[in-house]
Scaffold this active site. Structure first.
Site, short mmCIF file in Angstrom:
data_model
loop_
_atom_site.label_atom_id
_atom_site.label_comp_id
_atom_site.label_asym_id
_atom_site.label_seq_id
_atom_site.Cartn_x
_atom_site.Cartn_y
_atom_site.Cartn_z
N HIS A 45 17.44 4.86 8.51
CA HIS A 45 17.92 5.30 9.70
C HIS A 45 19.34 5.11 9.86
CE1 HIS A 45 13.99 7.07 11.16
NE2 HIS A 45 13.33 5.73 10.72
N GLN A 147 5.36 -0.02 4.41
CA GLN A 147 5.43 0.02 5.93
C GLN A 147 4.17 0.84 6.29
OE1 GLN A 147 10.07 0.48 6.48
NE2 GLN A 147 8.74 0.77 8.21
N GLU A 149 2.71 3.11 9.28
CA GLU A 149 3.24 3.45 10.60
C GLU A 149 2.64 4.69 11.10
OE1 GLU A 149 7.90 3.59 9.99
OE2 GLU A 149 7.26 3.78 8.00
#
Length: 263
Positions: A45, A147, A149
């Protein structure tokens, strides 16, 4: 070769971290001296590429803080490049199932254990072939964190935890809360229940649970439950909110609407 971050997780020593989103080696070095156990260089990001990740790894290297690098995707080509410039610990985003977890591990290992391409003569990681027997040592120094998510990933957690070579599982509260229908509200009771259950399950499986949580009370709660790598802030948020608060204390004319966001 050693990986101090991986060793700490194996020993069950909680590691407190900070997220780096400024994509800048000068600020990375400044924060490397702040006392955090680890710093996350974000390529998902934040506006990072292999070159900016490299300069931040170089800036952090003289300090005790350990770098963790998040690529933009579970892409073996990108992973290969990040490993070659010196990343040893990777946080792989949006892993949904055991097959994707296995792919992440394979991308970090030289054959026959994996598919990492051999280019050590060009690689900072091997100090340009000055590290003796690098090709036979590198695999053991890699630390793979995946991760989870989404609800799908949560439902597949048990099989993900069974994948050999996964060192830790990181719960992404922002995306998880959005996927559960509570976008922008990771503190919703249903989201919190899912997070807490996952932390306990991950730790019980002998893996390291991780999370990013700027709410100090919740971060401490996760540590109490057994989380082992917890990021407790984001550099962009610290700078923005700190600057706004300083301006407000001196009656700055520009009135800002209340900042919002998960972190």
């Amino acid at each position: 070769m050693k990986n101090a971050f991986k060793d700490a997780l194996k020993a069950g020593r909680p590691q407190i971290g900070l997220w780096l989103g400024l994509a800048n080696s000068y600020s990375a070095e400044l924060l490397a001296g702040a006392g955090f156990d680890w710093l996350l260089i974000d390529g998902e990001h934040a506006p990072n590429n292999v070159q900016t990740v490299l300069t931040q790894l170089q800036a952090i290297a003289p300090y005790p803080s350990q770098p963790v690098v998040r690529p933009s995707w579970n892409d073996p080509v990108q992973i290969k490049q990040l490993l070659d410039v010196g990343a040893q610990t990777l946080l792989i985003p949006m892993v949904q199932n055991a097959d994707e977890a296995r792919n992440a591990v394979a991308a970090t290992r030289y054959p026959p254990a994996g598919i990492r391409g051999v280019g050590s003569a060009l690689a900072r990681a091997s100090r340009w072939n000055r590290i003796p027997d690098y090709l036979h040592q590198a695999n053991d120094a890699m630390c793979v964190l995946v991760q989870i998510e989404t609800r799908e990933a949560m439902s597949n957690l048990a099989s993900i935890l069974d994948v050999d070579g996964i060192d830790g599982v990181f719960i992404g509260p922002a995306d998880l809360s959005a996927d559960m229908g509570f976008a922008g509200n990771p503190q919703h009771p249903e989201v919190q229940a899912a997070i807490e259950n996952a932390i306990v399950q991950i730790r019980a499986a002998g893996k390291a649970p991780g999370i990013l949580m700027a709410n100090e009370a919740l971060a401490k709660r996760y540590l109490e439950l057994g989380a082992l790598f917890v990021a407790v802030g984001v550099d962009t948020t610290l700078l923005a909110r700190g600057a706004e608060a300083l301006a407000a204390r001196f009656g700055a004319e520009k009135k800002l609407s209340g900042a919002s966001g998960v972190y």
